[in-house]
Design a protein around this motif. Structure first.
Motif, PDB file in Angstrom:
ATOM      1  N   PRO A  32      -3.731  10.007   0.925  1.00 51.41           N
ATOM      2  CA  PRO A  32      -4.365   8.954   1.728  1.00 51.41           C
ATOM      3  C   PRO A  32      -5.836   8.746   1.381  1.00 51.41           C
ATOM      4  O   PRO A  32      -6.324   7.616   1.391  1.00 51.41           O
ATOM      5  CB  PRO A  32      -4.193   9.462   3.165  1.00 51.41           C
ATOM      6  CG  PRO A  32      -2.962  10.316   3.111  1.00 51.41           C
ATOM      7  CD  PRO A  32      -2.991  10.982   1.760  1.00 51.41           C
ATOM      8  N   GLU A  36       0.832  -1.205   0.000  1.00 48.29           N
ATOM      9  CA  GLU A  36       0.000   0.000   0.000  1.00 48.29           C
ATOM     10  C   GLU A  36       0.866   1.254   0.000  1.00 48.29           C
ATOM     11  O   GLU A  36       0.603   2.208  -0.741  1.00 48.29           O
ATOM     12  CB  GLU A  36      -0.919  -0.001   1.218  1.00 48.29           C
ATOM     13  CG  GLU A  36      -1.891   1.164   1.249  1.00 48.29           C
ATOM     14  CD  GLU A  36      -2.874   1.066   2.398  1.00 48.29           C
ATOM     15  OE1 GLU A  36      -3.652   2.044   2.580  1.00 48.29           O
ATOM     16  OE2 GLU A  36      -2.875   0.052   3.118  1.00 48.29           O
ATOM     17  N   MET A  92      -6.099   6.466  -1.618  1.00 46.19           N
ATOM     18  CA  MET A  92      -5.884   5.059  -1.274  1.00 46.19           C
ATOM     19  C   MET A  92      -7.074   4.476  -0.519  1.00 46.19           C
ATOM     20  O   MET A  92      -7.351   3.271  -0.603  1.00 46.19           O
ATOM     21  CB  MET A  92      -4.613   4.904  -0.440  1.00 46.19           C
ATOM     22  CG  MET A  92      -3.320   5.143  -1.214  1.00 46.19           C
ATOM     23  SD  MET A  92      -3.152   4.091  -2.686  1.00 46.19           S
ATOM     24  CE  MET A  92      -3.183   2.455  -1.953  1.00 46.19           C
ATOM     25  N   GLN A 139       1.111   4.024  -3.058  1.00 47.87           N
ATOM     26  CA  GLN A 139       0.845   5.437  -2.791  1.00 47.87           C
ATOM     27  C   GLN A 139       2.026   6.306  -3.210  1.00 47.87           C
ATOM     28  O   GLN A 139       1.836   7.390  -3.782  1.00 47.87           O
ATOM     29  CB  GLN A 139       0.540   5.638  -1.302  1.00 47.87           C
ATOM     30  CG  GLN A 139       0.121   7.062  -0.951  1.00 47.87           C
ATOM     31  CD  GLN A 139      -0.373   7.172   0.484  1.00 47.87           C
ATOM     32  OE1 GLN A 139      -0.718   6.176   1.117  1.00 47.87           O
ATOM     33  NE2 GLN A 139      -0.407   8.384   1.006  1.00 47.87           N
ATOM     34  N   LEU A 166      -0.281   9.379  -4.707  1.00 46.46           N
ATOM     35  CA  LEU A 166      -1.672   9.497  -4.295  1.00 46.46           C
ATOM     36  C   LEU A 166      -1.768   9.972  -2.855  1.00 46.46           C
ATOM     37  O   LEU A 166      -0.896   9.688  -2.031  1.00 46.46           O
ATOM     38  CB  LEU A 166      -2.382   8.147  -4.431  1.00 46.46           C
ATOM     39  CG  LEU A 166      -2.539   7.605  -5.856  1.00 46.46           C
ATOM     40  CD1 LEU A 166      -3.130   6.203  -5.817  1.00 46.46           C
ATOM     41  CD2 LEU A 166      -3.398   8.529  -6.710  1.00 46.46           C
TER      42      LEU A 166
END
Length: 666
Positions: free
Chosen positions: A461, A450, A464, A454, A459
């Motif tokens: 939070p 993860e 995500m 990201q 990206l």
């Protein structure tokens, strides 16, 4: 009888008959043709505008349409027709309109409720003497759904996904209320059609441990709606409003059965239009706005409605975008050939040959074709904007990777490589790619991966969270602990779809692999092969009629789905515009049977709407698709990120959500 504004279907025609012939026609007959005022609220405005134009209701003597919530001038010389939902606010305003004997709002009153009024609402009307003295009609119409097209309807509940699958579902006050709203609205569909469905629902499959709290409430959504709907329809059946025996089949499912369909890039004309233009100033609801040159050389804004009244849109909407582009270019060539002087003697198949100035002159020079050319000009603009978006967003490469992921031909390695090489594409497209991976490569996401995603995709939070929030829909995105806990005797496998040859019309194009899971469900149901374990009946229909109708009988006690899936071989595709190999489309043979309805809690997609249209012809059965809303990718992402947020207090049952929720006085 009133004629439908687009391709007629059982649903669209029946709805128009109820609204125009039975409701407005009955008032016209009683009043001797006197002019009337039609009073609507937010719900009924959307219901009426989804199937009627202002000219339709004027044919029934309506001279003015007003909003019950707005201040209105008294018109005591005209007949008042109220078509409203039976809410506390509406009833208060209705009685307030006739609170003074010397100043009534209208001469006589005809009240039509969109659903069943509560006893206290009827009591409030009885206690309003000046209203009762002028009351000529008090009737429940039973219409609280919107038609998106001739085979698709929505109950217009934009907040349903959050209400039924959100983080606070167990403590939400909206959960129970929205089930009542949904079942009441869905019941009006079958009351309108005079159909009694045999109801099936997606069974609650224990997905494993470590899901967000509220798992049981989410898993049982389809079952609870199915049971309550059955009770509502049984009451109508006992009152003689519905047939004594089942006449059709309804399959109730939820958005978790196919979380890929709302996020993958679709490559058919209608789906791409609402995906790529839906959040822009060019497209609001189903009104496309574009620049057009006037006869005086000025540039004005023009509006074009994308619905079934546009025969060209109907022809294009389910075509692969490449095929639609060729169709538009071919029509342009035909019109250019009729006026070589305006077109400069040029001819070509490419969209780049078009100049808006020449297009405007062509429309002016051929007045007999003005309507056709005006529609064509709008679709030229739509296709041009889509082409621009394809190039700007590297959508060809992205689309191929998405489809390869879904069908098992790509892994996280290809995802990381693509994100690294395409840093400039929109964050939403990166999220959609990761969701395609996570929804088909189950239990692969751990904190390390993860963080890697990201970082590489740059990206936030919240971005995500859209990926991990698929867990609220029952998708096991995160890795599970291997030791301890209850496993329910099941071993999770990667979700694999049945790869198939494209439809005949799309066979020469690539990027045609993706088919929504809905198609398999419909094909299995039509062939009598839909699993009774995965989709049990609320009440098993009688055996002889069911066999003749091509439906299978369930075990009334066994509602635990089987977990097994088969892995099919897959094929690869080339560039998006063309592919080298041909193929024959799947054409399952099916005897003509009863009508087949599917309702998706959490919203329907344009790819699923296409399935309903295509399979209706292919299966030889009337197929209708319903949902709580229409979900474009952008709208679905907003709803998914909301799943982990605190509960909202107000039900969003009157908001937008696609499908003509507006009234156009044109």
């Amino acid at each position: 009888m009133a004629t439908a504004p687009g391709p007629a279907s059982l649903l669209s025609e029946a709805t128009r008959v109820r609204l125009l012939d039975e409701m407005l026609g009955s008032v016209r007959d009683q009043s001797g043709g006197a002019w009337s005022v039609l009073v609507l609220d937010a719900v009924t405005t959307k219901v009426l505008s989804s199937v009627c134009k202002i000219s339709d209701i004027m044919d029934f003597g309506v001279s003015l349409v007003e909003d019950i919530t707005k201040r209105r001038e008294p018109l005591p010389q005209l007949v008042g027709i109220y078509f409203i939902a039976p809410t506390d606010d509406n009833i208060k305003q209705l009685t307030r309109d006739f609170s003074l004997a010397q100043a009534p709002q209208y001469k006589t009153v005809h009240i039509f409720f969109s659903s069943k009024p509560a006893p206290q609402h009827l009591a409030a009307i009885r206690e309003a003497p000046h209203l009762v003295s002028r009351l000529r009609t008090l009737k429940e119409v039973g219409l609280e759904y919107l038609l998106v097209d001739s085979r698709t309807f929505v109950t217009n509940e934009e907040g349903a996904l959050r209400t039924f699958f959100g983080a606070t579902v167990d403590s939400s006050t909206s959960y129970r209320v929205e089930i009542e709203v949904l079942t009441a609205r869905l019941a009006t569909v079958f009351a309108t059609l005079r159909e009694m469905p045999a109801i099936r629902f997606r069974a609650a499959a224990p997905p494993g441990e470590e899901f967000p709290p509220g798992l049981e409430s989410r898993l049982l959504v389809a079952q609870r709606i199915a049971v309550e709907l059955h009770e509502r329809l049984a009451a109508l059946q006992r009152s003689g409003q519905l047939p004594e025996r089942e006449t059709c089949e309804l399959i109730l499912t939820d958005r978790g059965f196919d979380p890929v369909a709302p996020v993958i890039h679709e490559w058919t004309y209608e789906a791409m239009t609402y995906d790529l233009l839906g959040d822009s100033a060019s497209l609001k609801d189903n009104v496309f706005v574009y620049d057009a040159e006037t006869q005086g050389g000025k540039v004005d804004k023009k509006e074009h409605i994308l619905d079934e009244r546009d025969s060209l849109f109907v022809d294009l909407r389910h075509k692969h975008f490449a095929a639609a582009s060729l169709k538009i270019s071919g029509l342009l060539d035909e019109f250019r050939a009729r006026n070589a002087k305006v077109s400069g003697g040029k001819s070509g198949r490419g969209m780049g040959d078009l100049e808006l100035r020449n297009m405007s002159k062509l429309i002016q020079s051929l007045p007999q074709y003005r309507d056709q050319l005006s529609k064509l000009a709008a679709h030229v603009e739509v296709a041009s904007k889509i082409n621009t978006s394809i190039d700007a967003g590297s959508l060809t490469d992205l689309g191929k990777l998405e489809q390869d992921l879904v069908y098992g031909d790509a892994t996280s390695k290809e995802v990381i490589a693509f994100l690294t090489a395409h840093q400039g594409i929109p964050a939403a497209d990166k999220v959609r790619l990761l969701m395609c991976y996570s929804a088909t490569h189950l239990e692969k996401l751990d904190p390390t991966r993860e963080a890697q995603w990201q970082k590489v995709a740059r990206l936030a939070p919240e971005d995500m969270a859209m990926v991990t929030n698929l867990e609220y829909l029952g998708v096991p995105v995160r890795k599970r602990n291997k030791g301890g806990g209850i496993s329910f005797g099941r071993k999770r496998r990667r979700a694999v779809r049945k790869d198939r040859e494209p439809d005949e019309d799309d066979a020469e194009f690539a990027l045609t692999r993706f088919v929504p899971m809905l198609q398999e469900v419909l094909e299995d149901a039509a062939a009598g092969k839909l699993s009774n374990d995965e989709y049990p009946f609320v009440s098993a229909p009688p055996s002889p009629s069911s066999a003749r109708a091509g439906t299978s009988l369930p075990s009334s006690t066994d509602t635990t789905p089987k977990a097994g899936v088969s892995v099919r071989s897959v094929r690869t595709t080339g560039a998006w515009a063309k592919k080298s190999g041909g193929g024959t489309p799947d054409k399952p043979e099916s005897a003509r049977g009863r009508r087949l309805f599917v309702f998706i809690v959490g919203g329907v997609t344009y790819s699923e709407m296409r399935c309903a249209h295509r399979l209706s012809g292919r299966l030889g059965r009337d197929v209708f698709l319903g949902g709580t809303s229409v979900e474009t990718p952008a709208r679905f992402l907003r709803h998914v990120v909301d799943l982990s947020r605190p509960d909202h207090t107000a039900l969003e049952i009157d908001g937008g959500g696609g499908g003509g929720g507006f009234f156009r006085f044109s």
